[in-house]
Design a protein around this motif. Structure first.
Motif, mmCIF file in Angstrom:
data_model
loop_
_atom_site.group_PDB
_atom_site.id
_atom_site.type_symbol
_atom_site.label_atom_id
_atom_site.label_comp_id
_atom_site.label_asym_id
_atom_site.label_seq_id
_atom_site.Cartn_x
_atom_site.Cartn_y
_atom_site.Cartn_z
ATOM 1 N N LEU A 50 0.835 -1.207 0.000
ATOM 2 C CA LEU A 50 0.000 0.000 0.000
ATOM 3 C C LEU A 50 0.864 1.250 0.000
ATOM 4 C CD1 LEU A 50 -2.752 -1.099 2.539
ATOM 5 C CD2 LEU A 50 -3.083 -0.661 0.080
ATOM 6 N N ASP A 55 -1.193 6.633 -4.768
ATOM 7 C CA ASP A 55 -2.160 7.187 -3.811
ATOM 8 C C ASP A 55 -2.386 6.294 -2.594
ATOM 9 O OD1 ASP A 55 -2.569 9.482 -5.414
ATOM 10 O OD2 ASP A 55 -4.098 8.421 -6.587
ATOM 11 N N VAL A 57 -3.427 3.242 -2.382
ATOM 12 C CA VAL A 57 -4.668 2.462 -2.451
ATOM 13 C C VAL A 57 -4.527 1.333 -3.468
ATOM 14 C CG1 VAL A 57 -5.754 3.994 -4.152
ATOM 15 C CG2 VAL A 57 -7.187 2.634 -2.622
ATOM 16 N N GLU A 90 -12.702 1.166 1.075
ATOM 17 C CA GLU A 90 -13.505 2.057 0.247
ATOM 18 C C GLU A 90 -14.183 1.244 -0.837
ATOM 19 O OE1 GLU A 90 -10.736 4.838 -1.418
ATOM 20 O OE2 GLU A 90 -10.337 5.806 0.508
ATOM 21 N N MET A 100 -11.710 -1.452 -2.216
ATOM 22 C CA MET A 100 -10.352 -0.920 -2.185
ATOM 23 C C MET A 100 -9.873 -0.881 -0.740
ATOM 24 S SD MET A 100 -10.204 -0.209 -5.437
ATOM 25 C CE MET A 100 -8.862 0.900 -5.795
ATOM 26 N N ARG A 102 -7.178 1.405 1.496
ATOM 27 C CA ARG A 102 -6.373 2.623 1.445
ATOM 28 C C ARG A 102 -5.520 2.742 2.700
ATOM 29 N NH1 ARG A 102 -6.245 7.149 -1.390
ATOM 30 N NH2 ARG A 102 -8.225 6.713 -2.447
ATOM 31 N N THR A 104 -3.954 4.756 5.514
ATOM 32 C CA THR A 104 -4.281 6.021 6.187
ATOM 33 C C THR A 104 -2.983 6.754 6.539
ATOM 34 O OG1 THR A 104 -4.208 5.030 8.381
ATOM 35 C CG2 THR A 104 -6.361 5.010 7.225
#
Length: 161
Positions: A50, A55, A57, A90, A100, A102, A104
Protein backbone atom coordinates in the motif's frame (compact mmCIF):
# COMPACT_ATOMS: atom_id res chain seq x y z
CA UNK A 1 -0.56 -43.30 -6.55
CA UNK A 2 2.95 -43.27 -8.00
CA UNK A 3 6.04 -44.50 -6.22
CA UNK A 4 7.59 -41.76 -4.10
CA UNK A 5 11.00 -40.49 -4.98
CA UNK A 6 12.34 -40.27 -1.42
CA UNK A 7 14.94 -37.69 -0.54
CA UNK A 8 18.44 -38.95 -0.08
CA UNK A 9 20.46 -37.79 2.96
CA UNK A 10 21.96 -34.79 1.14
CA UNK A 11 18.57 -33.66 -0.17
CA UNK A 12 16.91 -34.17 3.22
CA UNK A 13 19.60 -32.08 4.89
CA UNK A 14 19.15 -29.28 2.34
CA UNK A 15 15.35 -29.35 2.67
CA UNK A 16 15.51 -29.31 6.48
CA UNK A 17 18.10 -26.50 6.41
CA UNK A 18 15.85 -24.45 4.14
CA UNK A 19 12.84 -25.04 6.42
CA UNK A 20 14.85 -24.20 9.55
CA UNK A 21 16.32 -21.05 7.99
CA UNK A 22 12.92 -19.85 6.78
CA UNK A 23 11.23 -20.55 10.13
CA UNK A 24 13.95 -18.90 12.21
CA UNK A 25 14.30 -15.92 9.87
CA UNK A 26 10.54 -15.26 9.95
CA UNK A 27 10.48 -15.68 13.75
CA UNK A 28 13.37 -13.25 14.25
CA UNK A 29 11.94 -10.67 11.84
CA UNK A 30 8.46 -10.92 13.41
CA UNK A 31 9.81 -10.58 16.96
CA UNK A 32 11.98 -7.60 16.09
CA UNK A 33 9.20 -5.91 14.13
CA UNK A 34 6.69 -6.26 16.98
CA UNK A 35 9.23 -5.19 19.60
CA UNK A 36 10.55 -2.16 17.73
CA UNK A 37 7.46 -0.90 15.91
CA UNK A 38 4.36 -2.57 17.34
CA UNK A 39 3.52 -3.90 13.86
CA UNK A 40 3.10 -7.59 13.17
CA UNK A 41 4.58 -9.26 10.14
CA UNK A 42 1.06 -9.41 8.69
CA UNK A 43 0.62 -5.66 9.26
CA UNK A 44 3.90 -4.96 7.52
CA UNK A 45 3.09 -7.36 4.67
CA UNK A 46 -0.01 -5.30 3.81
CA UNK A 47 1.33 -1.86 4.63
CA UNK A 48 4.33 -2.23 2.33
CA UNK A 49 2.47 -2.72 -0.99
CA UNK A 50 0.00 0.00 0.00
CA UNK A 51 2.85 2.40 0.80
CA UNK A 52 4.33 2.02 -2.68
CA UNK A 53 1.00 1.98 -4.53
CA UNK A 54 -0.23 5.07 -6.34
CA UNK A 55 -2.16 7.19 -3.81
CA UNK A 56 -1.67 4.43 -1.21
CA UNK A 57 -4.67 2.46 -2.45
CA UNK A 58 -5.09 -1.00 -4.00
CA UNK A 59 -8.02 -3.15 -4.99
CA UNK A 60 -8.56 -5.73 -2.29
CA UNK A 61 -8.00 -8.62 -4.71
CA UNK A 62 -4.71 -7.07 -5.92
CA UNK A 63 -3.51 -6.57 -2.36
CA UNK A 64 -4.33 -10.21 -1.62
CA UNK A 65 -2.46 -11.39 -4.70
CA UNK A 66 0.58 -9.27 -3.82
CA UNK A 67 0.96 -11.09 -0.49
CA UNK A 68 -0.36 -14.49 -1.60
CA UNK A 69 -3.25 -14.58 0.85
CA UNK A 70 -6.74 -15.96 0.46
CA UNK A 71 -9.68 -13.60 0.68
CA UNK A 72 -10.69 -14.66 4.21
CA UNK A 73 -7.25 -14.11 5.75
CA UNK A 74 -6.92 -10.77 3.99
CA UNK A 75 -10.36 -9.64 5.13
CA UNK A 76 -9.66 -10.50 8.77
CA UNK A 77 -6.27 -8.79 8.74
CA UNK A 78 -7.65 -5.65 7.07
CA UNK A 79 -10.42 -5.54 9.69
CA UNK A 80 -7.85 -5.70 12.50
CA UNK A 81 -5.80 -2.96 10.85
CA UNK A 82 -8.89 -0.80 10.29
CA UNK A 83 -9.63 -0.91 14.02
CA UNK A 84 -6.14 0.47 14.67
CA UNK A 85 -6.53 3.17 12.02
CA UNK A 86 -3.77 1.84 9.75
CA UNK A 87 -6.02 1.32 6.71
CA UNK A 88 -9.57 1.96 5.60
CA UNK A 89 -11.82 0.24 3.11
CA UNK A 90 -13.51 2.06 0.25
CA UNK A 91 -15.90 1.13 -2.50
CA UNK A 92 -14.42 0.65 -5.94
CA UNK A 93 -15.85 3.37 -8.19
CA UNK A 94 -15.09 1.43 -11.37
CA UNK A 95 -16.62 -1.87 -10.18
CA UNK A 96 -19.42 -2.01 -7.62
CA UNK A 97 -18.48 -5.62 -6.79
CA UNK A 98 -14.93 -4.65 -5.87
CA UNK A 99 -13.48 -2.89 -2.88
CA UNK A 100 -10.35 -0.92 -2.19
CA UNK A 101 -7.96 -0.76 0.75
CA UNK A 102 -6.37 2.62 1.45
CA UNK A 103 -3.37 3.40 3.59
CA UNK A 104 -4.28 6.02 6.19
CA UNK A 105 -1.93 8.72 7.46
CA UNK A 106 -1.50 6.66 10.65
CA UNK A 107 -0.61 3.63 8.52
CA UNK A 108 1.87 5.61 6.43
CA UNK A 109 3.60 6.92 9.55
CA UNK A 110 3.71 3.40 10.98
CA UNK A 111 5.32 1.84 7.90
CA UNK A 112 7.74 4.74 7.49
CA UNK A 113 8.79 4.39 11.13
CA UNK A 114 9.12 0.59 10.94
CA UNK A 115 10.83 0.25 7.56
CA UNK A 116 14.38 1.36 8.45
CA UNK A 117 14.71 -1.10 11.32
CA UNK A 118 13.02 -3.87 9.34
CA UNK A 119 15.46 -3.41 6.46
CA UNK A 120 18.32 -3.41 8.96
CA UNK A 121 17.02 -6.69 10.39
CA UNK A 122 16.77 -8.25 6.92
CA UNK A 123 20.37 -7.18 6.24
CA UNK A 124 21.60 -8.42 9.62
CA UNK A 125 19.88 -11.80 9.56
CA UNK A 126 20.07 -12.54 5.83
CA UNK A 127 22.17 -10.46 3.44
CA UNK A 128 25.19 -9.96 5.71
CA UNK A 129 25.80 -13.73 5.54
CA UNK A 130 25.88 -13.93 1.74
CA UNK A 131 28.42 -12.66 -0.77
CA UNK A 132 27.12 -10.77 -3.79
CA UNK A 133 27.74 -13.88 -5.93
CA UNK A 134 25.78 -16.03 -3.47
CA UNK A 135 22.95 -13.49 -3.51
CA UNK A 136 22.83 -13.62 -7.31
CA UNK A 137 22.93 -17.45 -7.30
CA UNK A 138 20.24 -17.71 -4.64
CA UNK A 139 18.03 -15.25 -6.53
CA UNK A 140 18.37 -17.27 -9.73
CA UNK A 141 17.66 -20.57 -7.97
CA UNK A 142 14.62 -19.27 -6.08
CA UNK A 143 13.18 -17.58 -9.18
CA UNK A 144 13.62 -20.82 -11.12
CA UNK A 145 11.85 -22.81 -8.39
CA UNK A 146 8.98 -20.33 -8.12
CA UNK A 147 8.62 -20.36 -11.89
CA UNK A 148 7.95 -24.09 -11.89
CA UNK A 149 5.28 -24.17 -9.18
CA UNK A 150 1.77 -24.35 -10.65
CA UNK A 151 -0.88 -21.91 -9.41
CA UNK A 152 -3.05 -24.89 -8.51
CA UNK A 153 -0.81 -27.83 -7.57
CA UNK A 154 -3.78 -30.22 -7.69
CA UNK A 155 -3.97 -29.82 -11.46
CA UNK A 156 -0.61 -31.56 -11.91
CA UNK A 157 -0.64 -34.21 -9.18
CA UNK A 158 -2.94 -36.56 -7.36
CA UNK A 159 -4.72 -34.60 -4.64
CA UNK A 160 -7.16 -35.83 -2.09
CA UNK A 161 -10.69 -34.89 -3.01
Amino acid sequence: MTDSRWLDAREARLWQSYRDAYRELMRALETRLITNSGLSGADYALLHPLSVAEDGVLRTRDLGKSVGWERSRLSHQVSRMEKRGLVCREECVSDARGSMVRLTEVGRKAIEAAAPDHVDAVRTYFFDHLSRDEQDQLTAVLERIVGTIPADPCTTSDCDE
